[in-house]
Design an enzyme around this catalytic site. Structure first.
Site, PDB file in Angstrom:
ATOM      1  N   TYR A  81     -98.378  36.116 -39.115  1.00  0.00           N
ATOM      2  CA  TYR A  81     -98.216  34.774 -39.671  1.00  0.00           C
ATOM      3  C   TYR A  81     -99.002  33.750 -38.839  1.00  0.00           C
ATOM      4  O   TYR A  81     -99.739  32.927 -39.386  1.00  0.00           O
ATOM      5  CB  TYR A  81     -96.733  34.404 -39.683  1.00  0.00           C
ATOM      6  CG  TYR A  81     -96.459  32.969 -40.107  1.00  0.00           C
ATOM      7  CD1 TYR A  81     -96.435  32.613 -41.444  1.00  0.00           C
ATOM      8  CD2 TYR A  81     -96.219  31.988 -39.147  1.00  0.00           C
ATOM      9  CE1 TYR A  81     -96.175  31.306 -41.834  1.00  0.00           C
ATOM     10  CE2 TYR A  81     -95.953  30.672 -39.526  1.00  0.00           C
ATOM     11  CZ  TYR A  81     -95.936  30.342 -40.868  1.00  0.00           C
ATOM     12  OH  TYR A  81     -95.693  29.039 -41.237  1.00  0.00           O
ATOM     13  N   SER A 101     -99.177  25.246 -39.889  1.00  0.00           N
ATOM     14  CA  SER A 101     -97.934  25.366 -39.122  1.00  0.00           C
ATOM     15  C   SER A 101     -98.251  25.109 -37.658  1.00  0.00           C
ATOM     16  O   SER A 101     -99.410  25.248 -37.226  1.00  0.00           O
ATOM     17  CB  SER A 101     -97.354  26.772 -39.279  1.00  0.00           C
ATOM     18  OG  SER A 101     -96.219  26.958 -38.451  1.00  0.00           O
TER      19      SER A 101
END
Length: 254
Positions: free
Chosen positions: A153, A139
Protein backbone atom coordinates in the site's frame (compact mmCIF):
# COMPACT_ATOMS: atom_id res chain seq x y z
CA UNK A 1 -14.72 33.90 -0.70
CA UNK A 2 -13.71 31.45 -3.42
CA UNK A 3 -15.20 31.51 -6.91
CA UNK A 4 -18.13 29.10 -7.08
CA UNK A 5 -17.62 25.76 -8.81
CA UNK A 6 -21.37 25.31 -9.22
CA UNK A 7 -22.22 23.48 -12.42
CA UNK A 8 -18.78 22.02 -12.97
CA UNK A 9 -18.48 18.37 -13.97
CA UNK A 10 -16.67 16.24 -11.39
CA UNK A 11 -15.75 12.56 -11.48
CA UNK A 12 -14.87 10.88 -8.17
CA UNK A 13 -13.47 7.37 -8.52
CA UNK A 14 -14.10 5.10 -5.56
CA UNK A 15 -16.88 7.45 -4.53
CA UNK A 16 -19.23 4.86 -3.04
CA UNK A 17 -17.73 4.80 0.46
CA UNK A 18 -15.16 6.30 2.80
CA UNK A 19 -13.10 9.26 1.69
CA UNK A 20 -14.42 9.14 -1.87
CA UNK A 21 -18.00 9.38 -0.66
CA UNK A 22 -17.01 12.35 1.50
CA UNK A 23 -15.34 14.08 -1.45
CA UNK A 24 -18.41 13.51 -3.62
CA UNK A 25 -20.71 14.97 -0.96
CA UNK A 26 -18.57 18.09 -0.50
CA UNK A 27 -18.46 18.78 -4.25
CA UNK A 28 -22.18 18.13 -4.65
CA UNK A 29 -22.99 20.54 -1.82
CA UNK A 30 -20.82 23.13 -3.58
CA UNK A 31 -23.13 22.84 -6.60
CA UNK A 32 -20.96 20.62 -8.80
CA UNK A 33 -22.46 17.88 -10.95
CA UNK A 34 -20.82 14.73 -9.62
CA UNK A 35 -20.41 11.27 -11.12
CA UNK A 36 -19.07 8.57 -8.78
CA UNK A 37 -17.57 5.21 -9.62
CA UNK A 38 -17.49 1.98 -7.65
CA UNK A 39 -17.51 -1.76 -8.06
CA UNK A 40 -20.75 -2.62 -6.25
CA UNK A 41 -24.12 -1.66 -7.70
CA UNK A 42 -26.09 -1.45 -4.46
CA UNK A 43 -23.42 0.62 -2.68
CA UNK A 44 -23.16 2.96 -5.66
CA UNK A 45 -26.89 3.51 -5.79
CA UNK A 46 -27.07 4.34 -2.08
CA UNK A 47 -23.97 6.56 -2.20
CA UNK A 48 -25.28 8.54 -5.17
CA UNK A 49 -28.52 9.24 -3.32
CA UNK A 50 -26.80 10.14 -0.05
CA UNK A 51 -24.17 12.43 -1.57
CA UNK A 52 -26.40 14.16 -4.08
CA UNK A 53 -24.34 12.85 -7.00
CA UNK A 54 -25.81 13.09 -10.47
CA UNK A 55 -25.12 9.43 -11.11
CA UNK A 56 -22.74 6.53 -10.85
CA UNK A 57 -20.78 4.11 -13.02
CA UNK A 58 -19.84 0.57 -12.04
CA UNK A 59 -16.18 0.25 -12.94
CA UNK A 60 -12.84 -1.21 -11.90
CA UNK A 61 -10.21 1.50 -12.35
CA UNK A 62 -7.52 -1.16 -12.77
CA UNK A 63 -9.06 -1.97 -16.17
CA UNK A 64 -8.40 0.41 -19.06
CA UNK A 65 -11.72 -0.39 -20.75
CA UNK A 66 -13.61 0.48 -17.56
CA UNK A 67 -11.81 3.82 -17.24
CA UNK A 68 -12.67 4.61 -20.86
CA UNK A 69 -16.30 3.83 -20.10
CA UNK A 70 -16.25 6.16 -17.08
CA UNK A 71 -14.98 8.99 -19.28
CA UNK A 72 -17.63 8.26 -21.91
CA UNK A 73 -20.38 8.22 -19.27
CA UNK A 74 -19.10 11.52 -17.85
CA UNK A 75 -19.17 13.07 -21.29
CA UNK A 76 -22.70 11.85 -21.88
CA UNK A 77 -24.18 12.61 -18.45
CA UNK A 78 -22.18 15.67 -17.41
CA UNK A 79 -21.09 17.09 -20.74
CA UNK A 80 -17.41 16.56 -19.97
CA UNK A 81 -15.00 16.55 -17.03
CA UNK A 82 -13.72 19.67 -15.30
CA UNK A 83 -12.39 17.89 -12.22
CA UNK A 84 -11.15 14.33 -11.79
CA UNK A 85 -10.76 13.15 -8.21
CA UNK A 86 -8.70 9.97 -8.61
CA UNK A 87 -9.56 8.53 -5.24
CA UNK A 88 -10.18 4.80 -5.71
CA UNK A 89 -7.96 2.78 -3.43
CA UNK A 90 -7.73 -0.39 -1.34
CA UNK A 91 -5.60 -1.17 1.69
CA UNK A 92 -5.54 -4.86 2.62
CA UNK A 93 -2.93 -5.59 5.27
CA UNK A 94 -0.23 -8.27 4.92
CA UNK A 95 3.30 -8.58 6.40
CA UNK A 96 6.09 -8.22 3.86
CA UNK A 97 7.21 -11.82 4.42
CA UNK A 98 3.72 -13.12 3.65
CA UNK A 99 2.21 -10.75 1.07
CA UNK A 100 1.34 -12.65 -2.09
CA UNK A 101 1.99 -11.71 -5.68
CA UNK A 102 -1.76 -11.46 -6.27
CA UNK A 103 -2.13 -9.07 -3.33
CA UNK A 104 0.68 -6.89 -4.63
CA UNK A 105 -0.84 -6.85 -8.12
CA UNK A 106 -4.28 -5.99 -6.73
CA UNK A 107 -3.09 -3.06 -4.59
CA UNK A 108 -0.78 -1.61 -7.24
CA UNK A 109 -3.45 -2.22 -9.87
CA UNK A 110 -6.17 -0.24 -8.13
CA UNK A 111 -4.13 2.39 -6.31
CA UNK A 112 -1.39 3.23 -8.81
CA UNK A 113 -2.30 1.80 -12.20
CA UNK A 114 -5.91 2.87 -11.60
CA UNK A 115 -4.79 6.44 -10.98
CA UNK A 116 -2.81 6.55 -14.22
CA UNK A 117 -5.56 4.93 -16.29
CA UNK A 118 -8.25 7.22 -14.85
CA UNK A 119 -6.28 10.35 -15.70
CA UNK A 120 -5.40 9.02 -19.14
CA UNK A 121 -9.03 8.21 -19.96
CA UNK A 122 -10.34 11.61 -18.82
CA UNK A 123 -7.51 13.60 -20.36
CA UNK A 124 -9.30 14.61 -23.60
CA UNK A 125 -12.25 15.90 -21.56
CA UNK A 126 -10.01 17.72 -19.08
CA UNK A 127 -8.25 19.40 -22.01
CA UNK A 128 -11.58 20.39 -23.53
CA UNK A 129 -12.66 21.89 -20.22
CA UNK A 130 -10.06 24.63 -20.37
CA UNK A 131 -9.79 24.58 -16.56
CA UNK A 132 -9.02 20.93 -15.88
CA UNK A 133 -8.14 19.79 -12.39
CA UNK A 134 -6.75 16.40 -11.35
CA UNK A 135 -6.79 15.70 -7.62
CA UNK A 136 -5.27 12.48 -6.31
CA UNK A 137 -6.05 10.89 -2.96
CA UNK A 138 -2.68 9.62 -1.78
CA UNK A 139 -1.79 9.06 1.90
CA UNK A 140 0.79 9.92 4.51
CA UNK A 141 1.58 6.18 4.54
CA UNK A 142 4.28 5.63 1.94
CA UNK A 143 5.16 9.21 0.99
CA UNK A 144 5.82 10.32 4.59
CA UNK A 145 5.39 7.47 7.07
CA UNK A 146 5.33 3.69 7.21
CA UNK A 147 3.14 1.16 8.96
CA UNK A 148 3.68 -2.62 9.37
CA UNK A 149 1.57 -4.65 6.96
CA UNK A 150 1.28 -1.93 4.37
CA UNK A 151 4.46 -2.22 2.31
CA UNK A 152 2.49 -2.72 -0.90
CA UNK A 153 0.00 0.00 0.00
CA UNK A 154 2.77 2.43 0.94
CA UNK A 155 4.57 1.72 -2.32
CA UNK A 156 1.40 2.43 -4.30
CA UNK A 157 0.77 5.74 -2.53
CA UNK A 158 4.37 6.91 -2.91
CA UNK A 159 4.13 5.89 -6.56
CA UNK A 160 1.15 8.17 -7.03
CA UNK A 161 3.33 11.15 -6.12
CA UNK A 162 5.99 10.13 -8.60
CA UNK A 163 3.27 10.04 -11.24
CA UNK A 164 1.89 13.39 -10.07
CA UNK A 165 5.11 15.35 -10.56
CA UNK A 166 5.70 14.36 -14.15
CA UNK A 167 2.00 14.47 -15.05
CA UNK A 168 1.86 18.03 -13.70
CA UNK A 169 4.66 19.04 -16.07
CA UNK A 170 3.16 17.31 -19.09
CA UNK A 171 -0.36 18.62 -18.55
CA UNK A 172 0.60 22.18 -17.64
CA UNK A 173 0.65 23.13 -21.34
CA UNK A 174 -3.08 22.33 -21.40
CA UNK A 175 -3.80 24.41 -18.33
CA UNK A 176 -4.52 21.29 -16.29
CA UNK A 177 -3.27 21.18 -12.70
CA UNK A 178 -2.39 17.94 -10.88
CA UNK A 179 -2.25 17.91 -7.09
CA UNK A 180 -2.76 15.46 -4.23
CA UNK A 181 -4.30 15.29 -0.80
CA UNK A 182 -2.43 13.10 1.71
CA UNK A 183 -4.88 12.00 4.41
CA UNK A 184 -3.77 10.78 7.79
CA UNK A 185 -6.09 8.60 9.83
CA UNK A 186 -9.62 9.38 8.73
CA UNK A 187 -12.69 7.77 10.25
CA UNK A 188 -14.10 5.54 7.53
CA UNK A 189 -15.78 2.16 7.37
CA UNK A 190 -12.44 0.58 6.53
CA UNK A 191 -10.64 2.16 9.47
CA UNK A 192 -13.40 1.14 11.85
CA UNK A 193 -12.78 -2.43 10.74
CA UNK A 194 -9.23 -2.30 12.09
CA UNK A 195 -10.58 -2.34 15.63
CA UNK A 196 -10.90 -0.12 18.68
CA UNK A 197 -7.31 -0.68 19.83
CA UNK A 198 -5.95 0.56 16.49
CA UNK A 199 -8.21 3.62 16.55
CA UNK A 200 -7.27 4.43 20.15
CA UNK A 201 -3.57 4.08 19.37
CA UNK A 202 -3.79 6.31 16.33
CA UNK A 203 -5.83 8.93 18.15
CA UNK A 204 -3.23 9.09 20.92
CA UNK A 205 -0.52 9.82 18.32
CA UNK A 206 -2.39 12.76 16.76
CA UNK A 207 -1.76 16.20 18.28
CA UNK A 208 -5.36 17.29 17.62
CA UNK A 209 -6.48 14.18 19.54
CA UNK A 210 -9.04 13.00 17.03
CA UNK A 211 -9.34 11.24 13.72
CA UNK A 212 -10.22 13.28 10.67
CA UNK A 213 -13.52 13.22 8.83
CA UNK A 214 -14.09 12.36 5.20
CA UNK A 215 -15.55 15.82 4.68
CA UNK A 216 -12.27 17.41 5.79
CA UNK A 217 -10.49 15.57 2.99
CA UNK A 218 -13.27 16.67 0.65
CA UNK A 219 -12.72 20.32 1.52
CA UNK A 220 -8.99 20.03 0.80
CA UNK A 221 -9.81 18.50 -2.58
CA UNK A 222 -12.36 21.23 -3.22
CA UNK A 223 -9.70 23.89 -2.68
CA UNK A 224 -7.49 22.37 -5.38
CA UNK A 225 -10.50 22.53 -7.74
CA UNK A 226 -11.10 26.25 -7.28
CA UNK A 227 -10.09 28.99 -9.68
CA UNK A 228 -8.04 30.47 -6.85
CA UNK A 229 -5.82 27.34 -6.83
CA UNK A 230 -5.19 27.63 -10.56
CA UNK A 231 -1.48 28.44 -10.13
CA UNK A 232 -0.82 25.43 -7.88
CA UNK A 233 0.31 22.23 -9.56
CA UNK A 234 2.48 19.25 -8.71
CA UNK A 235 1.88 19.86 -5.01
CA UNK A 236 0.58 17.94 -2.02
CA UNK A 237 -1.29 18.90 1.11
CA UNK A 238 -1.18 16.75 4.25
CA UNK A 239 -4.45 16.56 6.18
CA UNK A 240 -3.62 14.57 9.31
CA UNK A 241 -4.28 16.58 12.46
CA UNK A 242 -0.54 17.02 12.90
CA UNK A 243 0.15 13.27 13.02
CA UNK A 244 3.49 13.46 11.21
CA UNK A 245 4.86 16.26 13.41
CA UNK A 246 5.86 14.65 16.75
CA UNK A 247 9.49 13.60 17.11
CA UNK A 248 8.44 10.89 19.58
CA UNK A 249 5.33 9.72 21.43
CA UNK A 250 6.44 11.84 24.38
CA UNK A 251 5.77 14.94 22.28
CA UNK A 252 2.02 14.32 22.37
CA UNK A 253 1.80 12.64 25.77
CA UNK A 254 -0.37 14.42 28.32
Amino acid sequence: MFTSIAGRAVVVTGGTRGIGKGIAAVFARAGARVLITGRDESSARVAAAETGAAGYVIADVARKADCARVAAEADEKLGGVDVLCANAGIFPSAPLAEVTEDEIDQVLGVNLKGTILSVQACLPLLRRSGRGRVILTSSITGPVTGYPGWTHYGASKAGQLGFLRTAAIELARDGITVNAVLPGNIMTEGLAGLGEDYIAGMTAAIPLRRLGTVEEIGHAALFFATDEAGYITGQTIVVDGGQVLPESPDAVAS
